[in-house]
Design a protein around this motif. Sequence first.
Motif, PDB file in Angstrom:
ATOM      1  N   GLU A 129       0.866  -1.173   0.000  1.00 33.94           N
ATOM      2  CA  GLU A 129       0.000   0.000   0.000  1.00 33.94           C
ATOM      3  C   GLU A 129       0.902   1.223   0.000  1.00 33.94           C
ATOM      4  OE1 GLU A 129      -3.988   0.936   2.353  1.00 33.94           O
ATOM      5  OE2 GLU A 129      -2.241   1.447   3.564  1.00 33.94           O
ATOM      6  N   ALA A 130       0.628   2.145  -0.922  1.00 30.70           N
ATOM      7  CA  ALA A 130       1.475   3.336  -1.031  1.00 30.70           C
ATOM      8  C   ALA A 130       0.642   4.497  -1.547  1.00 30.70           C
ATOM      9  CB  ALA A 130       2.638   3.068  -1.988  1.00 30.70           C
ATOM     10  N   GLU A 131       1.177   5.707  -1.382  1.00 28.78           N
ATOM     11  CA  GLU A 131       0.494   6.875  -1.931  1.00 28.78           C
ATOM     12  C   GLU A 131       0.503   6.784  -3.448  1.00 28.78           C
ATOM     13  OE1 GLU A 131       1.724  10.675  -0.629  1.00 28.78           O
ATOM     14  OE2 GLU A 131       1.603  10.193   1.512  1.00 28.78           O
ATOM     15  N   ALA A 132      -0.582   7.199  -4.047  1.00 28.18           N
ATOM     16  CA  ALA A 132      -0.736   7.066  -5.502  1.00 28.18           C
ATOM     17  C   ALA A 132       0.395   7.740  -6.270  1.00 28.18           C
ATOM     18  CB  ALA A 132      -2.079   7.644  -5.936  1.00 28.18           C
ATOM     19  N   THR A 133       0.920   8.833  -5.720  1.00 31.44           N
ATOM     20  CA  THR A 133       1.987   9.553  -6.415  1.00 31.44           C
ATOM     21  C   THR A 133       3.383   9.133  -5.962  1.00 31.44           C
ATOM     22  OG1 THR A 133       1.745  11.338  -4.793  1.00 31.44           O
ATOM     23  CG2 THR A 133       0.569  11.576  -6.888  1.00 31.44           C
ATOM     24  N   HIS A 134       3.452   8.113  -5.101  1.00 29.55           N
ATOM     25  CA  HIS A 134       4.753   7.636  -4.618  1.00 29.55           C
ATOM     26  C   HIS A 134       4.808   6.109  -4.624  1.00 29.55           C
ATOM     27  CE1 HIS A 134       4.664  11.769  -3.007  1.00 29.55           C
ATOM     28  NE2 HIS A 134       5.981  11.726  -3.111  1.00 29.55           N
ATOM     29  N   ILE A 135       4.338   5.531  -5.700  1.00 31.68           N
ATOM     30  CA  ILE A 135       4.364   4.070  -5.823  1.00 31.68           C
ATOM     31  C   ILE A 135       5.777   3.635  -6.224  1.00 31.68           C
ATOM     32  CG2 ILE A 135       3.454   2.080  -7.073  1.00 31.68           C
ATOM     33  CD1 ILE A 135       0.897   3.711  -7.541  1.00 31.68           C
ATOM     34  N   PRO A 136       6.408   2.747  -5.455  1.00 26.75           N
ATOM     35  CA  PRO A 136       7.741   2.284  -5.854  1.00 26.75           C
ATOM     36  C   PRO A 136       7.664   1.448  -7.127  1.00 26.75           C
ATOM     37  CG  PRO A 136       6.931   1.060  -3.948  1.00 26.75           C
ATOM     38  CD  PRO A 136       5.965   2.165  -4.183  1.00 26.75           C
ATOM     39  N   GLU A 137       8.639   1.640  -8.017  1.00 28.10           N
ATOM     40  CA  GLU A 137       8.635   0.886  -9.271  1.00 28.10           C
ATOM     41  C   GLU A 137       8.975  -0.582  -9.015  1.00 28.10           C
ATOM     42  OE1 GLU A 137      10.737   2.544 -12.559  1.00 28.10           O
ATOM     43  OE2 GLU A 137      10.326   4.600 -11.929  1.00 28.10           O
ATOM     44  N   PHE A 138       9.821  -0.830  -8.002  1.00 29.77           N
ATOM     45  CA  PHE A 138      10.211  -2.201  -7.662  1.00 29.77           C
ATOM     46  C   PHE A 138      10.848  -2.195  -6.282  1.00 29.77           C
ATOM     47  CE2 PHE A 138      13.678  -0.207 -10.025  1.00 29.77           C
ATOM     48  CZ  PHE A 138      14.765  -0.397  -9.186  1.00 29.77           C
ATOM     49  N   VAL A 139      11.035  -3.392  -5.724  1.00 30.93           N
ATOM     50  CA  VAL A 139      11.775  -3.526  -4.473  1.00 30.93           C
ATOM     51  C   VAL A 139      12.985  -4.400  -4.767  1.00 30.93           C
ATOM     52  CG1 VAL A 139      10.372  -5.516  -3.755  1.00 30.93           C
ATOM     53  CG2 VAL A 139      11.662  -4.221  -2.047  1.00 30.93           C
ATOM     54  N   GLU A 140      14.118  -4.028  -4.221  1.00 30.66           N
ATOM     55  CA  GLU A 140      15.394  -4.666  -4.554  1.00 30.66           C
ATOM     56  C   GLU A 140      15.859  -5.605  -3.442  1.00 30.66           C
ATOM     57  OE1 GLU A 140      18.443  -2.372  -7.054  1.00 30.66           O
ATOM     58  OE2 GLU A 140      19.360  -2.399  -5.053  1.00 30.66           O
ATOM     59  N   VAL A 141      16.373  -6.766  -3.855  1.00 30.98           N
ATOM     60  CA  VAL A 141      16.968  -7.722  -2.916  1.00 30.98           C
ATOM     61  C   VAL A 141      18.418  -7.935  -3.329  1.00 30.98           C
ATOM     62  CG1 VAL A 141      16.929 -10.067  -2.006  1.00 30.98           C
ATOM     63  CG2 VAL A 141      14.780  -8.891  -2.492  1.00 30.98           C
ATOM     64  N   ASP A 142      19.353  -7.614  -2.425  1.00 33.09           N
ATOM     65  CA  ASP A 142      20.785  -7.754  -2.702  1.00 33.09           C
ATOM     66  C   ASP A 142      21.274  -9.102  -2.165  1.00 33.09           C
ATOM     67  OD1 ASP A 142      23.471  -7.524  -3.123  1.00 33.09           O
ATOM     68  OD2 ASP A 142      23.702  -5.592  -2.116  1.00 33.09           O
ATOM     69  N   VAL A 143      21.744  -9.969  -3.067  1.00 29.05           N
ATOM     70  CA  VAL A 143      22.229 -11.294  -2.645  1.00 29.05           C
ATOM     71  C   VAL A 143      23.746 -11.393  -2.756  1.00 29.05           C
ATOM     72  CG1 VAL A 143      20.072 -12.442  -3.261  1.00 29.05           C
ATOM     73  CG2 VAL A 143      21.890 -12.240  -4.970  1.00 29.05           C
ATOM     74  N   GLU A 144      24.421 -10.274  -2.795  1.00 28.93           N
ATOM     75  CA  GLU A 144      25.877 -10.278  -2.937  1.00 28.93           C
ATOM     76  C   GLU A 144      26.521 -11.120  -1.832  1.00 28.93           C
ATOM     77  OE1 GLU A 144      29.366  -9.738  -4.706  1.00 28.93           O
ATOM     78  OE2 GLU A 144      27.526  -8.818  -5.467  1.00 28.93           O
ATOM     79  N   GLY A 145      27.255 -12.179  -2.244  1.00 26.58           N
ATOM     80  CA  GLY A 145      27.975 -13.034  -1.296  1.00 26.58           C
ATOM     81  C   GLY A 145      27.099 -13.970  -0.487  1.00 26.58           C
TER      82      GLY A 145
END
Length: 224
Positions: A129-145
Amino acid sequence: MAAEKIAAETRTEFGKGAARRIRRDDKVPAVIYGHGNEPTHIILPGHEIMLALKNGGANALLDIDVDGSSHLALTKQVQVDPIKRFIEHVDFVAVRRGEKVTVDIPVHVVGEAAAETLVVLENSVVSVEAEATHIPEFVEVDVEGAEVGTQVHASDLKLPKGSELLTDGDILVVNVTQQQSQESLDAELVEAEAEAGIEHEESGDEAAEGGAEAGAAEAGDSQE
């Protein structure tokens, strides 16, 4: 996510014939729903809407000008021709600035896990759930190492400020497992082929037995 501006025309003709004429003019029929209002049927310029949806992603937010009236709209469904790949129709939902909306956003995996591991994306999207004008394009998962056995659940995701996770926090999103060696894969293939061969032989034997029984029955009938 800033709303991209695009100009539209009011749609006055309906039906399959009218829709085909609109598309022949390199335009796209669309409709805006929401807030208890009557649906607003519009016509969008084909090239501009294609670029806007490409730039905005799955949850593209557009500021649509219809005959001088501004409509803030969130993309909900895009119908694409399965062969020619042109946009056939777009459904939007009307939103207001500051309004909270529920959307699915993609999960992007970045980084290189430890050697001889396999990174499995168990769930490619999560609901937020997010503000209509602040919707994240994606969420990132860092698996480095990341080592074998590393697991990232929905509750571990780092969402932008103002976004709230709606997906069950226990849902497994990313799983780092042991990579199978080529020898192991080859052994599994040989075993699968051997099992298939045995099943084929058994099927052949059953068919032969069935044929023999049928032959015996026919011989008995002829003697009678």
